[in-house]
Motif scaffolding. Structure first.
Motif, mmCIF file in Angstrom:
data_model
loop_
_atom_site.group_PDB
_atom_site.id
_atom_site.type_symbol
_atom_site.label_atom_id
_atom_site.label_comp_id
_atom_site.label_asym_id
_atom_site.label_seq_id
_atom_site.Cartn_x
_atom_site.Cartn_y
_atom_site.Cartn_z
ATOM 1 N N GLN A 108 -8.352 -3.121 1.245
ATOM 2 C CA GLN A 108 -7.974 -3.623 2.508
ATOM 3 C C GLN A 108 -8.349 -5.567 1.758
ATOM 4 O O GLN A 108 -7.971 -5.993 2.441
ATOM 5 N N ALA A 109 -9.619 -5.202 0.552
ATOM 6 C CA ALA A 109 -9.260 -7.230 -0.023
ATOM 7 C C ALA A 109 -7.839 -7.264 -0.567
ATOM 8 O O ALA A 109 -7.378 -8.515 -0.569
ATOM 9 N N TYR A 110 -7.018 -6.039 -1.286
ATOM 10 C CA TYR A 110 -5.878 -6.909 -1.777
ATOM 11 C C TYR A 110 -4.222 -6.068 -1.636
ATOM 12 O O TYR A 110 -3.538 -6.992 -1.851
ATOM 13 N N VAL A 111 -4.279 -5.366 -0.391
ATOM 14 C CA VAL A 111 -2.891 -5.196 0.237
ATOM 15 C C VAL A 111 -2.443 -5.489 1.535
ATOM 16 O O VAL A 111 -3.704 -5.090 2.041
ATOM 17 N N GLY A 112 -1.783 -5.843 1.460
ATOM 18 C CA GLY A 112 -1.371 -5.882 3.580
ATOM 19 C C GLY A 112 0.281 -5.715 3.770
ATOM 20 O O GLY A 112 0.499 -5.193 2.864
ATOM 21 N N PRO A 113 0.581 -5.877 4.658
ATOM 22 C CA PRO A 113 1.862 -5.540 5.494
ATOM 23 C C PRO A 113 3.054 -6.491 3.415
ATOM 24 O O PRO A 113 2.887 -7.472 3.472
ATOM 25 N N GLY A 114 3.708 -5.062 3.873
ATOM 26 C CA GLY A 114 5.226 -6.115 2.384
ATOM 27 C C GLY A 114 4.425 -5.458 1.405
ATOM 28 O O GLY A 114 5.420 -5.622 0.467
ATOM 29 N N ASP A 115 3.071 -5.156 1.153
ATOM 30 C CA ASP A 115 2.794 -4.841 0.208
ATOM 31 C C ASP A 115 3.055 -3.616 -0.334
ATOM 32 O O ASP A 115 3.241 -2.403 0.913
ATOM 33 N N LYS A 116 3.709 -2.980 -1.390
ATOM 34 C CA LYS A 116 3.385 -1.126 -1.981
ATOM 35 C C LYS A 116 2.249 -0.832 -2.732
ATOM 36 O O LYS A 116 1.826 -1.862 -3.486
ATOM 37 N N VAL A 117 1.662 0.347 -2.486
ATOM 38 C CA VAL A 117 0.664 0.650 -3.776
ATOM 39 C C VAL A 117 1.338 1.967 -3.940
ATOM 40 O O VAL A 117 1.851 2.932 -3.307
ATOM 41 N N LEU A 118 1.071 2.373 -5.955
ATOM 42 C CA LEU A 118 1.628 3.726 -5.821
ATOM 43 C C LEU A 118 1.020 4.502 -6.092
ATOM 44 O O LEU A 118 -0.775 4.161 -6.267
ATOM 45 N N LEU A 119 0.719 5.397 -5.323
ATOM 46 C CA LEU A 119 -0.034 6.638 -5.438
ATOM 47 C C LEU A 119 0.918 8.581 -6.455
ATOM 48 O O LEU A 119 1.691 8.362 -6.017
ATOM 49 N N PRO A 120 -0.095 9.250 -6.416
ATOM 50 C CA PRO A 120 -0.034 10.492 -6.882
ATOM 51 C C PRO A 120 0.318 10.970 -5.932
ATOM 52 O O PRO A 120 0.331 11.220 -5.344
ATOM 53 N N ASP A 121 1.178 12.000 -6.277
ATOM 54 C CA ASP A 121 2.057 12.754 -5.962
ATOM 55 C C ASP A 121 1.731 13.527 -6.672
ATOM 56 O O ASP A 121 2.700 14.118 -7.234
#
Ligand SMILES: Cc1ncc(COP(=O)(O)O)c(C=O)c1O
Length: 385
Positions: A108-121
């Motif tokens: 919540q502190a670092y990402v918001g609309p327009g950002d992407k977060v890379l996660l494992p799948d």
């Protein structure tokens, strides 16, 4: 203003859920587990089934006097104990409500609309939903089954240059696969994230539940990135809801603010119990690995007896990622529901954790050894058929 009493339906209409909530998914894990019969073998559980270790029990049993709020960033003595565990300074340790409290407030502190977060799948389902809640976009780094789903730094780094990736989460050993990563790969990921100014979060909640070599810790390899963990797994205390984030204090600062508005502070008494657990870390982790080994043995023996297979242990965790039978592939969720309703066994379809988990079932061997043996016995006919 002309206020008048509202009917219930008017109130409901006016208080329609916020947009960011509408994207959240109700956890299929809970849905599958919660409708199981009491007789079901619980191979879906993601928590230790051994007792809370004695130092924690003693604190809870002997508690008397006040139960204050305590400091928002956590009890100083617990911060110190966590910092010592990572050979970090006290300012680098921030106590949270489980590692989920740390993940939630950091994102919540670092990402918001327009950002992407890379996660494992495949990866822990909560990551995706916390990212969605922050209105950022989850993107996935595919983990390769031919590499036993181990983290592949080259592949991950090749995805960092998209320009919108603001944060990366790695989880090793992993829920749901049990796969780890090498120290060299972790170092490379840290260096590449540092060069691009991408926030790196290393979820190491299963680090001390390992088979073979102890998995690497980001803190021992790099001064970049934030490690999150908790007493929920290797310290055997998920219900205390005590976790932490360890990293650069300036980076942690905005997450602290969010965490304090969301929770005020983690439970004072739970933190005292967590402190007693951390002070006895060596003994508690040694015993936890004895419990883990007994459960793995139960799984291995049952698979050999009922399925003629000799599985390899994961790098860590209490998860066995088991290939589904051919007939289950068309509808893995339906298959897990059938296992629950017909075989009376709860296990989690790998698809819940991402597309790359589609052909697998996550079998938790956190359950009691006899439950694991019985669960595999009950499930086996679906593989033999
Ligand atoms: C990978 C991973 N991270 C974090 C958590 C959350 O644990 P807690 O909030 O209890 O620390 C879990 C729980 O299952 C998990 O599997």
């Amino acid at each position: 203003m002309n206020l008048r009493p509202q009917t219930t339906s008017e109130v409901k209409r006016r208080s329609a859920r916020a947009d960011r909530v509408s994207t959240l998914e109700i956890s299929l894990i809970r849905q599958i587990s919660e409708s199981a019969r009491p007789t079901a073998m619980p191979l879906g559980v993601g928590e230790p089934t051994w007792d809370l270790p004695e130092p924690g029990r003693r604190v809870l049993n002997e508690w008397s006097g006040r139960a204050p709020y305590g400091a928002g960033t956590g009890l100083p003595e617990l911060r110190k104990a966590v910092a010592d565990y990572y050979r970090a300074g006290i300012d680098e340790a921030f106590i949270t409500q489980g590692s989920v409290g740390a993940l939630f407030s950091l994102l919540q502190a670092y990402v918001g609309p327009g950002d992407k977060v890379l996660l494992p799948d495949p990866g822990f389902v909560t990551y995706r939903n916390i990212v969605l809640f922050s209105q950022a976009e989850p993107v996935y780094c595919p983990l390769d089954e031919t590499n036993r789903f181990r983290l592949d730094a080259a592949r991950l780094v090749s995805m960092l240059d998209d320009g919108r990736i603001k944060a990366v989460i790695v989880n090793h050993p992993s829920n749901p696969t049990g796969a780890g990563c090498s120290a060299a790969d972790l170092k490379m990921i840290a260096e590449e994230c540092r060069q691009r100014g991408i926030l790196l979060i290393s979820d190491e909640v299963y680090r001390d539940l390992y088979f073979g070599e102890r998995p690497p810790c980001l803190r021992e390899i790099s001064d970049y990135g934030i490690v999150v963990s908790s007493v929920s797994k290797a310290w055997g205390a998920p219900g205390l809801r005590v976790g932490w984030a360890v990293g650069d204090p300036e980076l942690l600062d905005p997450a602290r603010t969010i965490h304090s508005y969301a929770t005020t502070s983690p439970s004072f008494i739970a933190q005292k119990a967590a402190l007693a657990l951390i002070e006895a870390t060596e003994e508690i982790h040694r015993k936890a690995r004895v419990e883990l080994a007994a459960r793995w043995d139960a799984l291995r023996i049952a698979k050999r007896e009922h399925l003629g297979e000799d599985p390899l242990p994961p790098d860590g965790t209490f998860y066995h990622f088991m290939k589904l039978p051919q007939e289950a592939l068309a509808d893995p969720i339906g298959f897990a529901v059938k296992l629950r309703d017909e075989a009376d066994v709860v296990a989690i379809p790998g698809l819940v954790f991402g597309e790359r988990g589609r052909e697998y079932l996550r079998v938790s061997f956190a359950a009691k050894p006899e439950q694991i043996a019985e669960g595999i016995r009950r499930m086996a006919r679906y593989w033999r058929a």
